[in-house]
Design a protein around this motif. Sequence first.
Motif, PDB file in Angstrom:
ATOM      1  N   ALA A   1      65.642  51.292  58.063  1.00 19.37           N
ATOM      2  CA  ALA A   1      66.785  50.991  57.204  1.00 19.37           C
ATOM      3  C   ALA A   1      67.385  49.629  57.543  1.00 19.37           C
ATOM      4  O   ALA A   1      67.686  48.823  56.660  1.00 19.37           O
ATOM      5  CB  ALA A   1      67.844  52.088  57.342  1.00 19.37           C
ATOM      6  N   ALA A   2      67.548  49.355  58.855  1.00 21.70           N
ATOM      7  CA  ALA A   2      68.118  48.076  59.272  1.00 21.70           C
ATOM      8  C   ALA A   2      67.187  46.921  58.899  1.00 21.70           C
ATOM      9  O   ALA A   2      67.640  45.870  58.434  1.00 21.70           O
ATOM     10  CB  ALA A   2      68.367  48.079  60.783  1.00 21.70           C
TER      11      ALA A   2
ATOM     12  N   TYR B   1      67.364  46.281  55.150  1.00 20.45           N
ATOM     13  CA  TYR B   1      68.613  45.570  54.855  1.00 20.45           C
ATOM     14  C   TYR B   1      68.499  44.107  55.267  1.00 20.45           C
ATOM     15  O   TYR B   1      68.962  43.206  54.569  1.00 20.45           O
ATOM     16  CB  TYR B   1      69.761  46.248  55.597  1.00 20.45           C
ATOM     17  CG  TYR B   1      71.085  45.532  55.495  1.00 20.45           C
ATOM     18  CD1 TYR B   1      71.824  45.549  54.312  1.00 20.45           C
ATOM     19  CD2 TYR B   1      71.600  44.831  56.586  1.00 20.45           C
ATOM     20  CE1 TYR B   1      73.048  44.889  54.232  1.00 20.45           C
ATOM     21  CE2 TYR B   1      72.811  44.169  56.510  1.00 20.45           C
ATOM     22  CZ  TYR B   1      73.534  44.204  55.329  1.00 20.45           C
ATOM     23  OH  TYR B   1      74.742  43.550  55.240  1.00 20.45           O
TER      24      TYR B   1
ATOM     25  N   GLY C   1      68.765  43.136  60.618  1.00 19.10           N
ATOM     26  CA  GLY C   1      69.929  43.707  59.935  1.00 19.10           C
ATOM     27  C   GLY C   1      71.228  43.081  60.400  1.00 19.10           C
ATOM     28  O   GLY C   1      72.133  42.816  59.596  1.00 19.10           O
TER      29      GLY C   1
ATOM     30  N   ARG D   1      71.884  39.560  58.845  1.00 15.56           N
ATOM     31  CA  ARG D   1      72.423  39.601  57.482  1.00 15.56           C
ATOM     32  C   ARG D   1      73.874  40.066  57.490  1.00 15.56           C
ATOM     33  O   ARG D   1      74.726  39.501  56.798  1.00 15.56           O
ATOM     34  CB  ARG D   1      71.573  40.515  56.609  1.00 15.56           C
ATOM     35  CG  ARG D   1      72.107  40.579  55.166  1.00 15.56           C
ATOM     36  CD  ARG D   1      71.292  41.486  54.280  1.00 15.56           C
ATOM     37  NE  ARG D   1      71.882  41.549  52.957  1.00 15.56           N
ATOM     38  CZ  ARG D   1      71.426  42.323  51.965  1.00 15.56           C
ATOM     39  NH1 ARG D   1      70.353  43.079  52.161  1.00 15.56           N
ATOM     40  NH2 ARG D   1      72.025  42.318  50.791  1.00 15.56           N
ATOM     41  N   TYR D   2      74.177  41.074  58.292  1.00 16.42           N
ATOM     42  CA  TYR D   2      75.537  41.624  58.325  1.00 16.42           C
ATOM     43  C   TYR D   2      76.541  40.584  58.809  1.00 16.42           C
ATOM     44  O   TYR D   2      77.650  40.491  58.283  1.00 16.42           O
ATOM     45  CB  TYR D   2      75.572  42.857  59.239  1.00 16.42           C
ATOM     46  CG  TYR D   2      76.930  43.497  59.336  1.00 16.42           C
ATOM     47  CD1 TYR D   2      77.416  44.302  58.298  1.00 16.42           C
ATOM     48  CD2 TYR D   2      77.736  43.300  60.462  1.00 16.42           C
ATOM     49  CE1 TYR D   2      78.676  44.880  58.385  1.00 16.42           C
ATOM     50  CE2 TYR D   2      78.987  43.875  60.548  1.00 16.42           C
ATOM     51  CZ  TYR D   2      79.460  44.671  59.508  1.00 16.42           C
ATOM     52  OH  TYR D   2      80.706  45.242  59.598  1.00 16.42           O
TER      53      TYR D   2
END
Length: 824
Positions: free
Chosen positions: A442-443, A446, A697, A700-701
């Motif tokens: 998931a990370a 993303y 991830g 990007r966050y």
Amino acid sequence: MIDYEVYVDRLGEYIVTNPGRVVALFFVATLIFGAGLGNISTDAGTSQFTDNSPAQEALDDVDREFSPPFETSSGSTQLIQQDSNVLSKPAMLDMLRLQERIMDRSHLRATSASSVASTVAQTLDPSAKTLDQQIDALESASPSEVRAAAKKATANPQVASLLSDDFNRESVRASSTIGVVSHEVPGISSSAGTSGTSPMTGIQTEIQSMTTTADSDIRVFGSGIISSELSNVISDSLLLVVPAAVLLIFGFLVVAYRDPIDLLLGVVSLVMAVIWTFGFMGLADIPFSQMLIAVPPLLLAVGIDFGLHAVNRYREERVKDVEPVPSMATTVRQLSVAFFIVTGTTVLGFLANVTSDLAPIRDFGLVAAVGILFTFFVFGVFLPAAKLYVDQLRDKYGVPSFGSTPLGSEGGALARVLSVGVTIGRTAPRAFLVVVLLSTVAAGAYGTGVDTSFSQEDFLPPEEQADYLQQLPEPFKPGVYTVTRDINYLEDNFESTQGDSVTLYVEGQLREDSSLEMIHRAGEDPPETFVEEDRRAETTSIVTVIQDYAAQDPEFAALVDRNDADGNGVPDDNLETIYDELMASPVSGQASSYLTEDYRATRIVYTVEGDAEQKAIVADGKVVADRLRMDATATGNTVVFKAVSDTIFMSAIESLTVALIATAVFLVFIYQVLEGQWTLGVVNLVPIGVSLGFLAGSMRYLGIPLNALTATILSIAIGLGIDYSAHVVHRFADEYNTGQDLDEALRLTVSGTGGALTGSMLTTTTGLGVLAIAITPVLGQFGVVTAMSIFYSYLAALVVTPPTIVVWEQLTSPKSTASAATAD
């Protein structure tokens, strides 16, 4: 499986029987590499990335095709004037007087000067051709006459474009304007990048000092100022980052070693690895660029880890009352294999960057790989020999030792914290791994949306520096930087700024009757990023040259009119005749800058909005190019930077792929050769994959783009990640092969190796994280993501690896498989 222990034992025997000789040999090698330090040159700015790129080569081709104006006016200086009203008489006189002083100094090689003030003066007195005459015209005019002339002059859109966006034609007011001085300085190219040296630097620095006499606020902006700041930011960043990193690293090393002599040996080893690496750069004639600022911290990261492991493992034996020689022999025998695995995979991670199309990234990968190899020799051979030699001298002269217990000793608080992964492995290893792997996917998914960028501003300091930086004493206090401030000011206050353009390089039969009409129509209804005038793109081309000369020469105007079927000022017939007349006219130099001698190629320059995004500009340039029925290619600085941005992204993906494949093959092969268990290589890869997913991830966050330097972090993360997981897996294999059961082997692994990993992690994340205070934004971002990479690698190695090993043992051990079948 081969008997590698024979070779390891030979290495260990040579080290423990000849420690003094080993130390002497390494000091001699240090002197040899040190001789190369004086040969290191520097390279800064964006030109190091644009060189040899296809987009830059296309722009260079355009420059060669249309060379005259670029050769006769090689550079320009922008004078950014701010005032309550730059169209007032005193403000315009300020601008003209400064330009006159510049023109009067022959060594500044100024060839012409232009400004709104000059145009207003010529409106007052059309015969005022020189700056001196223009100053007289303004001085002799009344304020009302100046105001009327300014209102008339700014009715011309080209003149108004030199005024800020707040220009009010009714009140004849504007808060800022741009004046331009052209210089004839050989050796300046129009390439997109700006390197660390420029013949314009001295010129523009002197002009900057001349602005202090003006009543208005006049700033100097140009390629020379940019080049100077790009060069200075390297030394300022090093002066700021290196001492801070040294202090933080030294503090943690004091706690980790707890012995001044061991600390000294560790520091000497680190310095030796850095000297070898940079000496190699000098001997190999590799220039020092902003990207290579990150190499010393990377060497420190691996070197500190190796050093702490070597000393910690030696202490583990010494606390058992084992003599120094056998203790060091055991240390070398066990750690040399782990160091070899770490070095091999880390070198592969760095070397993956040599697949990049960008030379600075290739140099970075090569230098980092060579540096890690040197670090292996220094910490795998020199440090054990030096440690043993010093301890023998200690015993001989009765020098006491201080902190001699290993980090993470059994029963300590740290050992209990480190056992978290072992506890998970006992209780629910499979469920835990499922959750971790799903979270990683998931990370990572993303993280695929991370932004990519490349611009000159990445290498320049921010507009505003933190207050604490200005409070630092000399020489640590950074210099004053103005370029980013001025770039932002131009983008915020002017419709277009220097270099904001898209150039179409058009090839075709330009003698055909419809060719000029086609070029003219391409500018109709321009896309959003193009500057617009009366629903047409603001442009310069062979068409505008024809129109401008027709306005000056009645005979040529009549020729154009006779061949203009629709009366729009663009000739439709007998184009070859018109070209011939143009090339024989006084504006032939200007014409040849837009049309080749064989009339088969032309260039069209479209002005674009100063605050438009690269991606949108490039897309709009392609749209306009597609309108032409001839072969048209969009190029220019903005297009080049976008191409480099795309190349950076592809380089990151290619390097990651190469690094993953090479690392996987190496680990599987090496564990099969050394342990007869290739599946341990797969175990070693799991924590690396986890740290990579969470790193992508997090980038990007946190809004950290994949730029020129951070693009290397994915392959670097593999190399540094291996450093942690390989120590855990190899130590486990050693303990497990001695007959320890699974639980005891894992407990011994995390309490022994985990302690050294913790000290290494705290030291290197702090030392690398301090790059965040670097003046160069790209370097600060690199420090943050590298520190995150190490922290994630540490957590994955100690929390994810033990449950992975438990599952591995369950799947591969016949005993565990049989027990599981019975339980079922």
